[in-house]
Design a protein around this motif. Sequence first.
Motif, PDB file in Angstrom:
ATOM      1  N   PRO A  23      57.142   2.241  11.744  1.00 20.50           N
ATOM      2  CA  PRO A  23      58.140   3.448  13.235  1.00 20.50           C
ATOM      3  C   PRO A  23      58.902   4.009  11.317  1.00 20.50           C
ATOM      4  O   PRO A  23      59.344   4.900  12.381  1.00 20.50           O
ATOM      5  N   ILE A  24      58.506   3.628   9.978  1.00 25.32           N
ATOM      6  CA  ILE A  24      59.363   4.588   9.073  1.00 25.32           C
ATOM      7  C   ILE A  24      58.405   6.240   9.243  1.00 25.32           C
ATOM      8  O   ILE A  24      59.387   7.559   9.158  1.00 25.32           O
ATOM      9  N   LEU A  25      57.672   6.183   9.779  1.00 25.84           N
ATOM     10  CA  LEU A  25      56.890   7.050   9.806  1.00 25.84           C
ATOM     11  C   LEU A  25      56.736   8.331  10.428  1.00 25.84           C
ATOM     12  O   LEU A  25      57.075   9.345  10.898  1.00 25.84           O
ATOM     13  N   ASN A  26      57.077   7.069  11.831  1.00 24.59           N
ATOM     14  CA  ASN A  26      57.654   8.396  13.153  1.00 24.59           C
ATOM     15  C   ASN A  26      58.536   9.170  12.972  1.00 24.59           C
ATOM     16  O   ASN A  26      59.289  10.325  13.420  1.00 24.59           O
ATOM     17  N   ALA A  27      59.859   7.999  12.264  1.00 21.32           N
ATOM     18  CA  ALA A  27      60.819   8.710  11.764  1.00 21.32           C
ATOM     19  C   ALA A  27      61.285  10.101  10.707  1.00 21.32           C
ATOM     20  O   ALA A  27      61.716  11.032  11.085  1.00 21.32           O
ATOM     21  N   LEU A  28      60.430   9.877   9.873  1.00 21.90           N
ATOM     22  CA  LEU A  28      59.576  10.970   9.210  1.00 21.90           C
ATOM     23  C   LEU A  28      59.241  12.155   9.684  1.00 21.90           C
ATOM     24  O   LEU A  28      59.979  13.463   9.362  1.00 21.90           O
ATOM     25  N   LEU A  29      58.392  11.985  10.486  1.00 20.15           N
ATOM     26  CA  LEU A  29      57.272  12.874  11.519  1.00 20.15           C
ATOM     27  C   LEU A  29      58.234  13.570  12.475  1.00 20.15           C
ATOM     28  O   LEU A  29      58.705  14.684  12.044  1.00 20.15           O
ATOM     29  N   ALA A  30      59.224  12.685  13.081  1.00 21.76           N
ATOM     30  CA  ALA A  30      60.340  13.393  13.650  1.00 21.76           C
ATOM     31  C   ALA A  30      61.719  14.227  13.304  1.00 21.76           C
ATOM     32  O   ALA A  30      61.992  15.160  13.852  1.00 21.76           O
ATOM     33  N   SER A  31      62.246  13.975  11.833  1.00 26.20           N
ATOM     34  CA  SER A  31      62.713  14.480  11.001  1.00 26.20           C
ATOM     35  C   SER A  31      62.299  16.056  10.366  1.00 26.20           C
ATOM     36  O   SER A  31      63.130  16.534   9.873  1.00 26.20           O
ATOM     37  N   GLY A  32      61.136  16.615  10.683  1.00 23.05           N
ATOM     38  CA  GLY A  32      59.912  17.580  10.471  1.00 23.05           C
ATOM     39  C   GLY A  32      60.115  17.097   9.096  1.00 23.05           C
ATOM     40  O   GLY A  32      59.262  18.294   8.113  1.00 23.05           O
ATOM     41  N   PHE A  33      59.577  15.939   8.058  1.00 24.93           N
ATOM     42  CA  PHE A  33      59.291  16.099   7.125  1.00 24.93           C
ATOM     43  C   PHE A  33      57.792  16.251   6.798  1.00 24.93           C
ATOM     44  O   PHE A  33      57.012  15.632   8.172  1.00 24.93           O
ATOM     45  N   PRO A  34      57.384  16.972   6.262  1.00 25.22           N
ATOM     46  CA  PRO A  34      55.572  17.301   6.204  1.00 25.22           C
ATOM     47  C   PRO A  34      54.593  16.096   5.937  1.00 25.22           C
ATOM     48  O   PRO A  34      55.052  15.747   4.478  1.00 25.22           O
ATOM     49  N   THR A  35      54.230  16.845   6.643  1.00 23.88           N
ATOM     50  CA  THR A  35      53.110  15.231   6.832  1.00 23.88           C
ATOM     51  C   THR A  35      52.028  15.948   5.064  1.00 23.88           C
ATOM     52  O   THR A  35      51.694  14.196   4.929  1.00 23.88           O
TER      53      THR A  35
END
Length: 337
Positions: free
Chosen positions: A176-188
């Motif tokens: 869920p942290i990864l999902n939230a990071l990606l949703a926030s636009g944090f670069p993979t």
Amino acid sequence: MKLLVRADASVEIGMGHRVRCQALIHAFNQFGWQCQFVVDRRYQAFASPEDCFIGGQSEKGFTEKECKVEFLSLAEQADLVILDHYGYSAEDITVLHQHQPNLLVLDDMNDRGDFPAKWLLNPLLQGYSKQIEFPLTGSRYALLRPAFQKLELNQILPQQLLITLGGTDPLTLTLPILNALLASGFPTKDIQVLLGANAKNADQVIGFCHHNSIAVEQGLADVTYLMKQAKMAISAAGGTLFELACMGVPTIFAQVADNQTRSLEQHVPLDWCRSIRFDNVPEEVRQQRIEQLVEVINRCWLDIEWQENARKTARGLVDGDGANRVAKTINSYFAAS
């Protein structure tokens, strides 16, 4: 000289007790001690074949009382016992000390009341009663694995966000942290995931990472090279807290267990880290906390001045030599006896 270490590991207990005791065993081995873990048979899936297993099986299953009684006779035959186990109350420790006075107790919370021990180790600054003959307290006694000794840190500013939620990720927060990071636009491309060998939901996390081109590693024996590359980290607040401090990694800690409370109370005010608590809220509230955590990460990720100050503060707290320091202190006691 014979040393017995009483510690368990499991998904519920976590791997931290075993990891830090392994650091101690490595240090004592350098002085020629014969060392062995003593483990509750219920947790043998997280143990090694060389360990000594205790606890019989009755119709009602295994009991902690059985294990404690059985361990007393083993303790009497050793020269030194290390106890790293929250299942032992002050009364239990008192009984153990009567059978083996050369007792080192590892503690974090200082919430069991008074008990006797030859040595007590707590990497936090805590006060104990005079029943403790030789208290070893403060971050200079933090027990880090050998790889953290005498590190040469990168001169180039690291660029990765390291995500590591402990050996087992007991609350399954990584995905869920990864999902939230990606949703926030944090670069993979800037994310590095580190999973413990026994992490829950590991297959799902690894699949997600591969699908989204996120770097992921699992079960590494030496994690220092990933920490060297970390500009910041999201981490559980167990023993990894002291490892990240030693490496100078500004961190947002996700508290996943009650026993992490005291360490965060002492380290967050030093301003090299932040924390958000997950262990004391219902599952439906965790998503809100995850979104809060991601907001903090995105804000701190751009705060270069805070990161520089945080790195300097953290590196000044832990030198990585705590296990050797403890082993040398105790070995000298026996040498002088």
